[in-house]
Scaffold this active site. Structure first.
Site, short mmCIF file in Angstrom:
data_model
loop_
_atom_site.label_atom_id
_atom_site.label_comp_id
_atom_site.label_asym_id
_atom_site.label_seq_id
_atom_site.Cartn_x
_atom_site.Cartn_y
_atom_site.Cartn_z
N GLU A 1 4.55 -0.48 1.15
CA GLU A 1 4.66 -0.62 -0.31
C GLU A 1 4.70 -2.08 -0.77
OE1 GLU A 1 8.01 1.56 -1.81
OE2 GLU A 1 7.46 3.42 -0.77
N GLU B 1 0.82 -1.21 0.00
CA GLU B 1 0.00 0.00 0.00
C GLU B 1 0.85 1.26 0.00
OE1 GLU B 1 0.86 1.66 2.89
OE2 GLU B 1 1.94 -0.18 3.40
#
Length: 353
Positions: free
Chosen positions: A318, A177
């Site tokens: 991420e 994310e």
């Protein structure tokens, strides 16, 4: 077009069959190695065997889905970075120069970047999937972050996206994310879904100092006091982000399609807990990649009885921790499908002289 609202309601997930575990362990013990000598990699091999049964596990194609969304909570300065950094980092992902991209190349993993709810209209890009639910969530310290319908739309959009990828040949799903303010959102989800005090769920996030953590904690306490919601979908709507909801949907899609879903760190684990509370059967398909340095991750891991495979001190998000675990899944699958049986190795020696 977004997936229909009833996509979540029609989802079916079969539990992995734990009764198969002794036979898988016996298969591993018969391999050309001392029993248990590959440690927790054998545990992972068993999990993959359960997930893929009756087919042998495959691990050739891995894809990391990086969902990006903005948070109304960012207006309360819960992060040392402005909300505009979400958009800037998405541009870096699309250019292939972010930390996630470097690790994805190292792990031979495809990248799918998804606009779940960035607070800007991004120009079209061949590497960007537009599944925007809204231009950022509302400020959860003052009102629900999203409506129940928007939470369902986000879950359903990810279920459709990831299901299509699996139908197209993806063997391993990894989730990550980007969203300024989302460690506060994840802390609130952890607090409300586990009953752990807010103070034990709030950490430094993107690098807050002690004063910043205290302020972030106060904002989270304000948000938590606003509602008594405990049902998982309601909690997601009250405190979540569009990118967190889509990670939860990705977990559900992987489980429904009988594929391993590699969970990243703190925020991805919050999404995984939402998914598991919605469909407890999904837990058997989650592979927890690493132990995040973010405070509150241990709370989520304990709630799902999860022991991560790596402890590298990561707290980037991420999907970076999940990417580091992808080679472990490939190795574990290979133990079951490629490692010779001891009997075959001994037979190749011929009769004893």
């Amino acid at each position: 077009m977004h997936a229909p609202l009833d996509y979540l309601a029609t989802l079916s997930i079969a539990s992995v069959d734990r009764a198969l575990e002794p036979s898988l362990r016996a298969r591993l013990d018969a391999k050309a190695k001392p029993p248990g000598s590959l440690g927790r990699l054998e545990d992972l091999a068993v999990q993959l065997g359960l997930i893929w049964h009756p087919a042998p596990p495959r691990a050739a194609r891995a894809m990391v889905f990086v969902f990006a969304g903005d948070h109304g909570l960012a207006a309360d300065n819960v992060s040392p970075y402005p909300a505009s950094v979400t958009q800037a980092m998405v541009a870096a992902y699309l250019s292939g120069c972010a930390g996630m991209n470097v690790l994805a190349r190292a792990a031979a993993t495809e990248v799918c970047v998804v606009d779940a709810g960035i607070a800007a209209d991004l120009p079209p890009h061949p590497g960007l999937i537009d599944r925007k639910i809204g231009h950022g969530t509302r400020n959860a310290s003052r009102e629900p972050a999203m409506s129940i319908d928007d939470a369902r739309r986000a879950l359903s959009a990810a279920i459709a996206l990831v299901s299509d990828a699996i139908d197209g040949g993806v063997d391993i799903v990894a989730i990550g994310e980007m969203g300024i303010g989302n460690t506060t959102s994840a802390a609130l989800l952890a607090h409300r879904l586990t009953g752990t005090p807010v103070a034990d769920c709030v950490g430094r996030g993107a690098g807050l100092d002690e004063a910043g953590v205290a302020h972030k904690r106060a904002i989270a306490e304000m948000a938590a006091a606003r509602t008594a919601a405990t049902a998982p979908l309601e909690v997601l709507a009250e405190f979540g982000g569009y990118e967190i909801a889509m990670m939860a949907g990705a977990v559900l899609a992987g489980a429904a399609k009988r594929r391993p879903v590699v969970i990243d760190g703190f925020i991805a684990s919050a999404a995984a807990l939402v998914a598991v509370r919605l469909h407890p059967e999904a837990r058997g398909y989650c592979v927890f990649s690493h132990r995040s340095a973010e405070r509150g991750h241990a709370v989520l891991l304990e709630a799902m009885a999860a022991t991560p495979y790596l402890d590298l001190g990561f707290r980037l998000g991420e999907g970076t921790g999940a990417l580091m675990a992808v080679p472990l899944l490939r190795a574990a699958a290979g133990i079951l499908t490629e490692l010779a049986d001891l009997s075959d190795v001994l037979a190749a020696l011929g009769p004893a002289s």
